[in-house]
Design a protein around this motif. Structure first.
Motif, PDB file in Angstrom:
ATOM      1  N   ASP A  77     -11.459  -6.734  -3.892  1.00  0.00           N
ATOM      2  CA  ASP A  77     -10.815  -6.440  -2.615  1.00  0.00           C
ATOM      3  C   ASP A  77     -10.880  -7.673  -1.709  1.00  0.00           C
ATOM      4  O   ASP A  77     -11.783  -7.822  -0.894  1.00  0.00           O
ATOM      5  CB  ASP A  77     -11.503  -5.238  -1.958  1.00  0.00           C
ATOM      6  N   HIS A  78      -9.888  -8.540  -1.845  1.00  0.00           N
ATOM      7  CA  HIS A  78      -9.879  -9.781  -1.076  1.00  0.00           C
ATOM      8  C   HIS A  78      -9.699  -9.515   0.423  1.00  0.00           C
ATOM      9  O   HIS A  78     -10.285 -10.223   1.252  1.00  0.00           O
ATOM     10  CB  HIS A  78      -8.770 -10.699  -1.583  1.00  0.00           C
ATOM     11  N   LEU A  79      -8.898  -8.533   0.771  1.00  0.00           N
ATOM     12  CA  LEU A  79      -8.706  -8.211   2.191  1.00  0.00           C
ATOM     13  C   LEU A  79     -10.026  -7.772   2.817  1.00  0.00           C
ATOM     14  O   LEU A  79     -10.395  -8.228   3.906  1.00  0.00           O
ATOM     15  CB  LEU A  79      -7.657  -7.108   2.354  1.00  0.00           C
ATOM     16  N   GLU A  80     -10.713  -6.891   2.150  1.00  0.00           N
ATOM     17  CA  GLU A  80     -11.970  -6.375   2.695  1.00  0.00           C
ATOM     18  C   GLU A  80     -13.013  -7.484   2.778  1.00  0.00           C
ATOM     19  O   GLU A  80     -13.808  -7.536   3.734  1.00  0.00           O
ATOM     20  CB  GLU A  80     -12.485  -5.220   1.837  1.00  0.00           C
ATOM     21  N   ALA A  81     -13.021  -8.380   1.806  1.00  0.00           N
ATOM     22  CA  ALA A  81     -13.973  -9.488   1.829  1.00  0.00           C
ATOM     23  C   ALA A  81     -13.757 -10.391   3.036  1.00  0.00           C
ATOM     24  O   ALA A  81     -14.698 -11.012   3.538  1.00  0.00           O
ATOM     25  CB  ALA A  81     -13.858 -10.302   0.539  1.00  0.00           C
ATOM     26  N   TRP A 100     -11.120  -7.044   6.692  1.00  0.00           N
ATOM     27  CA  TRP A 100      -9.980  -6.198   7.051  1.00  0.00           C
ATOM     28  C   TRP A 100     -10.410  -4.968   7.850  1.00  0.00           C
ATOM     29  O   TRP A 100      -9.845  -4.670   8.908  1.00  0.00           O
ATOM     30  CB  TRP A 100      -9.236  -5.773   5.789  1.00  0.00           C
ATOM     31  N   SER A 101     -11.416  -4.250   7.386  1.00  0.00           N
ATOM     32  CA  SER A 101     -11.855  -3.040   8.097  1.00  0.00           C
ATOM     33  C   SER A 101     -12.352  -3.365   9.500  1.00  0.00           C
ATOM     34  O   SER A 101     -12.126  -2.605  10.451  1.00  0.00           O
ATOM     35  CB  SER A 101     -12.955  -2.317   7.316  1.00  0.00           C
ATOM     36  N   GLU A 102     -13.035  -4.499   9.651  1.00  0.00           N
ATOM     37  CA  GLU A 102     -13.537  -4.895  10.963  1.00  0.00           C
ATOM     38  C   GLU A 102     -12.386  -5.170  11.932  1.00  0.00           C
ATOM     39  O   GLU A 102     -12.452  -4.825  13.115  1.00  0.00           O
ATOM     40  CB  GLU A 102     -14.433  -6.118  10.843  1.00  0.00           C
ATOM     41  N   VAL A 103     -11.317  -5.785  11.431  1.00  0.00           N
ATOM     42  CA  VAL A 103     -10.164  -6.059  12.286  1.00  0.00           C
ATOM     43  C   VAL A 103      -9.487  -4.753  12.712  1.00  0.00           C
ATOM     44  O   VAL A 103      -9.108  -4.581  13.874  1.00  0.00           O
ATOM     45  CB  VAL A 103      -9.164  -6.990  11.574  1.00  0.00           C
ATOM     46  N   LEU A 104      -9.341  -3.817  11.778  1.00  0.00           N
ATOM     47  CA  LEU A 104      -8.763  -2.523  12.133  1.00  0.00           C
ATOM     48  C   LEU A 104      -9.636  -1.798  13.154  1.00  0.00           C
ATOM     49  O   LEU A 104      -9.125  -1.150  14.077  1.00  0.00           O
ATOM     50  CB  LEU A 104      -8.589  -1.652  10.882  1.00  0.00           C
ATOM     51  N   GLU A 105     -10.943  -1.920  13.013  1.00  0.00           N
ATOM     52  CA  GLU A 105     -11.858  -1.294  13.963  1.00  0.00           C
ATOM     53  C   GLU A 105     -11.697  -1.922  15.353  1.00  0.00           C
ATOM     54  O   GLU A 105     -11.720  -1.223  16.367  1.00  0.00           O
ATOM     55  CB  GLU A 105     -13.292  -1.446  13.467  1.00  0.00           C
ATOM     56  N   GLU A 106     -11.557  -3.230  15.401  1.00  0.00           N
ATOM     57  CA  GLU A 106     -11.276  -3.908  16.674  1.00  0.00           C
ATOM     58  C   GLU A 106     -10.033  -3.328  17.330  1.00  0.00           C
ATOM     59  O   GLU A 106     -10.017  -3.042  18.532  1.00  0.00           O
ATOM     60  CB  GLU A 106     -11.032  -5.399  16.441  1.00  0.00           C
ATOM     61  N   ALA A 107      -8.978  -3.196  16.532  1.00  0.00           N
ATOM     62  CA  ALA A 107      -7.711  -2.723  17.070  1.00  0.00           C
ATOM     63  C   ALA A 107      -7.813  -1.294  17.589  1.00  0.00           C
ATOM     64  O   ALA A 107      -7.209  -0.947  18.607  1.00  0.00           O
ATOM     65  CB  ALA A 107      -6.630  -2.827  15.996  1.00  0.00           C
ATOM     66  N   LEU A 108      -8.576  -0.457  16.889  1.00  0.00           N
ATOM     67  CA  LEU A 108      -8.696   0.946  17.273  1.00  0.00           C
ATOM     68  C   LEU A 108      -9.613   1.153  18.470  1.00  0.00           C
ATOM     69  O   LEU A 108      -9.326   1.947  19.367  1.00  0.00           O
ATOM     70  CB  LEU A 108      -9.197   1.779  16.094  1.00  0.00           C
ATOM     71  N   GLY A 118       0.805  -1.211   0.000  1.00  0.00           N
ATOM     72  CA  GLY A 118       0.000   0.000   0.000  1.00  0.00           C
ATOM     73  C   GLY A 118       0.838   1.260   0.000  1.00  0.00           C
ATOM     74  O   GLY A 118       2.067   1.222   0.043  1.00  0.00           O
ATOM     75  N   ILE A 119       0.161   2.383  -0.042  1.00  0.00           N
ATOM     76  CA  ILE A 119       0.829   3.679   0.021  1.00  0.00           C
ATOM     77  C   ILE A 119       0.999   4.042   1.497  1.00  0.00           C
ATOM     78  O   ILE A 119       0.024   4.142   2.242  1.00  0.00           O
ATOM     79  CB  ILE A 119       0.008   4.755  -0.699  1.00  0.00           C
ATOM     80  N   GLY A 120       2.235   4.188   1.925  1.00  0.00           N
ATOM     81  CA  GLY A 120       2.517   4.523   3.322  1.00  0.00           C
ATOM     82  C   GLY A 120       2.575   3.325   4.239  1.00  0.00           C
ATOM     83  O   GLY A 120       2.957   3.460   5.401  1.00  0.00           O
ATOM     84  N   GLU A 121       2.208   2.155   3.745  1.00  0.00           N
ATOM     85  CA  GLU A 121       2.235   0.961   4.583  1.00  0.00           C
ATOM     86  C   GLU A 121       2.129  -0.281   3.710  1.00  0.00           C
ATOM     87  O   GLU A 121       1.577  -0.238   2.607  1.00  0.00           O
ATOM     88  CB  GLU A 121       1.079   0.961   5.596  1.00  0.00           C
ATOM     89  N   ALA A 122       2.666  -1.369   4.212  1.00  0.00           N
ATOM     90  CA  ALA A 122       2.399  -2.692   3.654  1.00  0.00           C
ATOM     91  C   ALA A 122       1.438  -3.380   4.607  1.00  0.00           C
ATOM     92  O   ALA A 122       1.469  -3.162   5.814  1.00  0.00           O
ATOM     93  CB  ALA A 122       3.691  -3.486   3.512  1.00  0.00           C
ATOM     94  N   ARG A 123       0.562  -4.204   4.063  1.00  0.00           N
ATOM     95  CA  ARG A 123      -0.428  -4.869   4.899  1.00  0.00           C
ATOM     96  C   ARG A 123      -0.576  -6.323   4.463  1.00  0.00           C
ATOM     97  O   ARG A 123      -0.393  -6.649   3.281  1.00  0.00           O
ATOM     98  CB  ARG A 123      -1.777  -4.146   4.835  1.00  0.00           C
ATOM     99  N   ALA A 124      -0.878  -7.187   5.429  1.00  0.00           N
ATOM    100  CA  ALA A 124      -1.015  -8.603   5.115  1.00  0.00           C
ATOM    101  C   ALA A 124      -2.009  -9.224   6.076  1.00  0.00           C
ATOM    102  O   ALA A 124      -2.177  -8.782   7.214  1.00  0.00           O
ATOM    103  CB  ALA A 124       0.332  -9.322   5.207  1.00  0.00           C
ATOM    104  N   ALA A 125      -2.664 -10.271   5.618  1.00  0.00           N
ATOM    105  CA  ALA A 125      -3.607 -11.004   6.457  1.00  0.00           C
ATOM    106  C   ALA A 125      -3.523 -12.481   6.120  1.00  0.00           C
ATOM    107  O   ALA A 125      -3.530 -12.858   4.938  1.00  0.00           O
ATOM    108  CB  ALA A 125      -5.036 -10.501   6.253  1.00  0.00           C
ATOM    109  N   LEU A 126      -3.421 -13.295   7.150  1.00  0.00           N
ATOM    110  CA  LEU A 126      -3.503 -14.741   6.978  1.00  0.00           C
ATOM    111  C   LEU A 126      -4.975 -15.124   7.035  1.00  0.00           C
ATOM    112  O   LEU A 126      -5.643 -14.902   8.049  1.00  0.00           O
ATOM    113  CB  LEU A 126      -2.727 -15.459   8.086  1.00  0.00           C
ATOM    114  N   VAL A 127      -5.482 -15.663   5.940  1.00  0.00           N
ATOM    115  CA  VAL A 127      -6.919 -15.922   5.805  1.00  0.00           C
ATOM    116  C   VAL A 127      -7.156 -17.412   5.603  1.00  0.00           C
ATOM    117  O   VAL A 127      -6.464 -18.077   4.817  1.00  0.00           O
ATOM    118  CB  VAL A 127      -7.500 -15.131   4.613  1.00  0.00           C
ATOM    119  N   GLU A 128      -8.129 -17.925   6.317  1.00  0.00           N
ATOM    120  CA  GLU A 128      -8.548 -19.312   6.143  1.00  0.00           C
ATOM    121  C   GLU A 128     -10.065 -19.375   6.241  1.00  0.00           C
ATOM    122  O   GLU A 128     -10.650 -18.814   7.170  1.00  0.00           O
ATOM    123  CB  GLU A 128      -7.909 -20.220   7.203  1.00  0.00           C
TER     124      GLU A 128
END
Length: 318
Positions: free
Chosen positions: A132-136, A139-147, A9-19
């Motif tokens: 958007d595989h991350l969003e599917a 991803w946004s829900e996980v970021l919301e949890e963290a915040l 991404g711009i300003g960051e790299a992001r990754a998610a292990l998905v199963e």
């Protein structure tokens, strides 16, 4: 089958292990100064803080705490070190990185992409023009949890966790309705999953409901052991429902990264949304004052967005 999803991404790299469509681990690597974990650096001992045990070293781009001290080393001596813990952001200050004596040539620490590739799990590189595989995967829900620290769990007995990072430890408070034994067991599984998902290390405290029977407390302990990968240590649940867990803390957790600079996190998320907007990409964007300041301080982010989208963005205060 599990796979890593990765975005440069711009300003960051992001990754998610998905199963099975669920994020098991979420990892974020914001662009920031300073070496990464595993970097080998040429340094100089600038101060001995604990005689014979610990010191402070300086290297190109920063400082770190050194432990153990090489035998016979004196202040001002040159040496080679390896970073064993990255800087940890905290309110009002940041914990210095930690390093240990090392040998061999200088090298950078592995990138996020290199780290997830080394796990042996397949890696899918995601691009903005694709779905958007991350969003599917949430991803946004996980970021919301963290915040926010609000984590809802379900199952035979549902409830909620309130996660609160502090300088001393990360605390989880369990909330829900009786019966308490199945609630605590479901919460233990949710806590273990959250620790792994959000990359939480260091000292972790969990305040479960008070359980009366030893068997119920032992079941909670077993659920934590099953859900958190080794190495870690923990106390047995005491009579008041409290458990303490200790894990290695080589870098900041996802909640710490996002909460260290919420405006920067919002700015990077905005750039991600704009980059994924189908053409024609709007040139004008309304943002908060805080986000505008972040973007103004990082003109290379805006230039990269323009390169990727073909549109020079304008950010105006809403």
């Amino acid at each position: 089958m599990a796979e890593w999803l990765y975005e440069a991404g711009i300003g960051e790299a992001r990754a998610a292990l998905v199963e099975h469509g669920t994020i098991l681990e979420a990892r974020l690597a914001p662009d920031r100064p300073g070496p990464a974990l595993g970097a080998v650096l040429a340094a100089r001992l600038v101060e001995i803080t604990v005689k014979g045990r610990e010191g402070r070293v300086a290297f190109a781009g920063g400082e770190a705490l050194l432990s153990p001290l090489p035998p016979g080393i004196t202040q001002g001596a040159a040496l080679t070190v390896e970073l064993v813990r990255e800087a940890i952001p905290e309110p009002g200050r940041a914990k210095l990185p930690r390093c240990a004596p090392a040998e061999g040539p200088e090298r950078a620490g592995p990138t996020l992409l290199e780290r997830i590739t080394a796990t042996g799990v397949p890696v899918r590189i995601c691009h903005a023009h694709e779905p958007d595989h991350l969003e599917a995967a949430g991803w946004s829900e996980v970021l919301e949890e963290a915040l926010t620290g609000d984590i809802v769990f379900s199952g035979p007995v549902g409830g909620a966790l309130r996660m609160s990072p502090t300088p001393a430890m990360t605390l989880f408070d369990v909330d829900g309705y009786p019966p308490l034994d199945p609630l605590a067991l479901a919460a233990a599984r949710a806590v273990a999953a959250a620790i792994v998902r959000l990359d939480i290390g260091g000292s972790i405290g969990v305040d479960f409901p008070t359980l009366q029977g030893k068997a119920a407390r032992a079941a909670v302990d077993a659920a934590l052991d099953a859900g958190i990968p080794q190495p870690f240590e923990r106390t047995a649940m005491n009579g008041f429902g409290f458990v303490q867990i200790i894990r290695r803390r080589p870098r900041a957790s996802l909640p710490e990264l996002l909460r260290a600079d919420p405006a920067a996190a919002q700015a990077r998320a905005l750039l991600r949304r704009i980059e994924r907007t189908p053409p024609p990409v709007p040139a004008h964007n309304r943002v908060s004052v805080a986000v505008q300041k972040v973007l103004q301080a990082n003109p290379h982010w805006i230039a990269e967005l323009a390169r990727r989208t073909g549109v020079t963005p304008i950010f105006e205060v809403a």
